[in-house]
Design a protein around this motif. Structure first.
Motif, PDB file in Angstrom:
ATOM      1  N   MET A 113       0.624  -1.277  -0.001  1.00  0.00           N
ATOM      2  CA  MET A 113      -0.134  -0.085  -0.032  1.00  0.00           C
ATOM      3  C   MET A 113       0.892   1.335   0.011  1.00  0.00           C
ATOM      4  O   MET A 113       0.351   2.388   0.106  1.00  0.00           O
ATOM      5  N   HIS A 161       5.999   3.584  -9.185  1.00  0.00           N
ATOM      6  CA  HIS A 161       5.812   2.850  -8.073  1.00  0.00           C
ATOM      7  C   HIS A 161       7.043   2.554  -7.331  1.00  0.00           C
ATOM      8  O   HIS A 161       8.066   2.222  -7.844  1.00  0.00           O
ATOM      9  N   CYS A 166       6.884  -5.711  -4.139  1.00  0.00           N
ATOM     10  CA  CYS A 166       5.640  -5.771  -5.350  1.00  0.00           C
ATOM     11  C   CYS A 166       6.369  -6.211  -6.431  1.00  0.00           C
ATOM     12  O   CYS A 166       5.429  -7.127  -7.373  1.00  0.00           O
ATOM     13  N   PHE A 192      -4.539  -5.273  -8.745  1.00  0.00           N
ATOM     14  CA  PHE A 192      -4.606  -4.357  -7.364  1.00  0.00           C
ATOM     15  C   PHE A 192      -4.006  -2.878  -7.570  1.00  0.00           C
ATOM     16  O   PHE A 192      -4.752  -1.938  -7.249  1.00  0.00           O
ATOM     17  N   HIS A 193      -2.704  -2.636  -8.160  1.00  0.00           N
ATOM     18  CA  HIS A 193      -2.336  -1.656  -8.230  1.00  0.00           C
ATOM     19  C   HIS A 193      -2.926  -0.873  -9.676  1.00  0.00           C
ATOM     20  O   HIS A 193      -2.854  -1.785 -10.543  1.00  0.00           O
ATOM     21  N   GLU A 203      -5.132   4.790  -6.194  1.00  0.00           N
ATOM     22  CA  GLU A 203      -3.911   3.989  -6.559  1.00  0.00           C
ATOM     23  C   GLU A 203      -4.050   2.461  -6.561  1.00  0.00           C
ATOM     24  O   GLU A 203      -3.128   1.584  -6.926  1.00  0.00           O
ATOM     25  N   HIS A 204      -5.078   1.992  -5.896  1.00  0.00           N
ATOM     26  CA  HIS A 204      -5.352   0.600  -5.648  1.00  0.00           C
ATOM     27  C   HIS A 204      -6.718   0.312  -5.895  1.00  0.00           C
ATOM     28  O   HIS A 204      -7.565   1.172  -5.804  1.00  0.00           O
ATOM     29  N   LYS A 268       3.114   1.205 -11.796  1.00  0.00           N
ATOM     30  CA  LYS A 268       2.816   0.109 -11.121  1.00  0.00           C
ATOM     31  C   LYS A 268       3.885  -0.996 -11.483  1.00  0.00           C
ATOM     32  O   LYS A 268       4.760  -0.999 -12.538  1.00  0.00           O
TER      33      LYS A 268
END
Length: 326
Positions: A113, A161, A166, A192-193, A203-204, A268
């Motif tokens: 996050m 990002h 991630c 997700f991103h 952002e998510h 991302k």
């Protein structure tokens, strides 16, 4: 810094119920949140501490994958024996990030996050669509060498990002499990991103009140070798200028399967699907890797100072693949 109320959650259900209130946020490791509170970039009315929740387990699964609790620290995950043996790309990515002190505090869910490191977002005064929708993006045409993207950006935002972890998880394949006011749901890691598009403040894909409870990693690629390569200005405590998580399985001298994900160059974790397809069935040679690297950055766009990242990202792909098959 704005005053805020503080609550320590005693269960996942109580945490979700409490943070569903307007202007409430979760506190996990706090390595990003506390910075942004002090900078007056984030101004929550309520902080819900989830430290006491039992979400810090790492559990191998029968299918060969692994379940990782949201509150597992980056240090514990990086040095877990099962992770080091079966997911070296993840262990390497985690160990390359931040500092020992920060890794001891930072959590798995918090890492997923974490907010961008764009200076215009964090200074609180510059035009930034992510912080103040509609105000513009000062990074376009401004100082954009270090933490700005050449892939996945838009006219509204080019912040890269920041996570190493991630990038590795995107290469492995994972599912993010969340619990919210209307129950539980699973989100594919690759979905997700979100790209900034014309809504960079989103952002998510979490909804209001949802909390990450754990992440499950896919079983390792059969016969795969994996590694993470991070290129940066100095060897420690530095965000990636370009990075590459790679997983490769060989049959003889040919590549049977491959995963390539880029970091530091995109908004991302950037999975290079065309590059992966170009590798499959090919002989593992320098020219094969160079073609794949060119495909991985084919759609990249320079915004001035960060243009060098296009070539650097290609180098990251070639060097990582070369090391893996050596």
């Amino acid at each position: 810094m704005k005053n805020f109320d503080y609550i320590r959650a005693t269960s996942v259900d109580s945490a979700v119920a409490t943070v569903s209130e307007p202007d409430a946020v979760f506190l996990a490791g706090g390595t990003t949140l506390l910075d942004l509170l002090k900078l007056d970039v984030m101004r929550p009315a309520l902080v819900v501490d989830i430290h006491k929740l039992r979400l810090n387990q790492i559990e191998p699964l029968r299918d060969g994958g692994v379940r990782i609790g949201a509150m597992v620290t980056n240090t514990d995950l990086a040095f877990n024996d099962y992770i080091r043996a079966h997911y070296p790309v993840l262990s390497q990515a985690l160990r390359s990030g931040a500092s020992t002190q920060l890794r001891n505090k930072a959590t798995t869910a918090g890492n997923i996050m974490q907010r961008v490191r764009c200076g215009y977002f964090r200074d609180g005064i510059s035009p930034c669509n992510k912080r103040n929708p509609g105000s513009g993006c000062a990074a376009i045409g401004g100082q954009n060498r270090n933490v700005h993207a050449v892939l996945g950006g838009s006219e509204h935002c080019i912040a890269a990002h920041p996570s190493d972890m991630c990038v590795a998880m995107a290469a492995i394949g994972a599912t993010i499990h969340v619990q919210g006011p209307v129950g539980r749901r699973d989100i594919d890691f690759g979905e997700f991103h979100l790209l900034p598009g014309d809504t960079p403040w989103r952002e998510h894909s979490l909804q209001r009140g949802e909390m990450i409870t754990h992440v499950t990693l896919n079983a390792p690629m059969h016969g795969g070798r994996s590694a993470y390569l991070k290129l940066r200005d100095r060897a420690s405590y530095q965000f990636a200028l370009a990075s590459c998580a790679a997983i490769v399985a060989l049959d003889g001298g040919r590549i049977r399967d491959a995963r390539i994900v880029l970091g530091g160059v995109a908004t991302k974790p950037w999975r290079a699907l065309e590059a992966e397809d170009a590798l499959k069935g090919q002989v593992a040679t320098a020219s094969t890797f160079a073609r794949a690297a060119a495909l991985a950055l084919r759609d990249a766009r320079s915004y001035g100072q960060n243009g060098f990242k296009i070539g650097l990202g290609q180098q990251a792909v070639v060097r990582n693949l070369t090391s893996l098959v050596a």
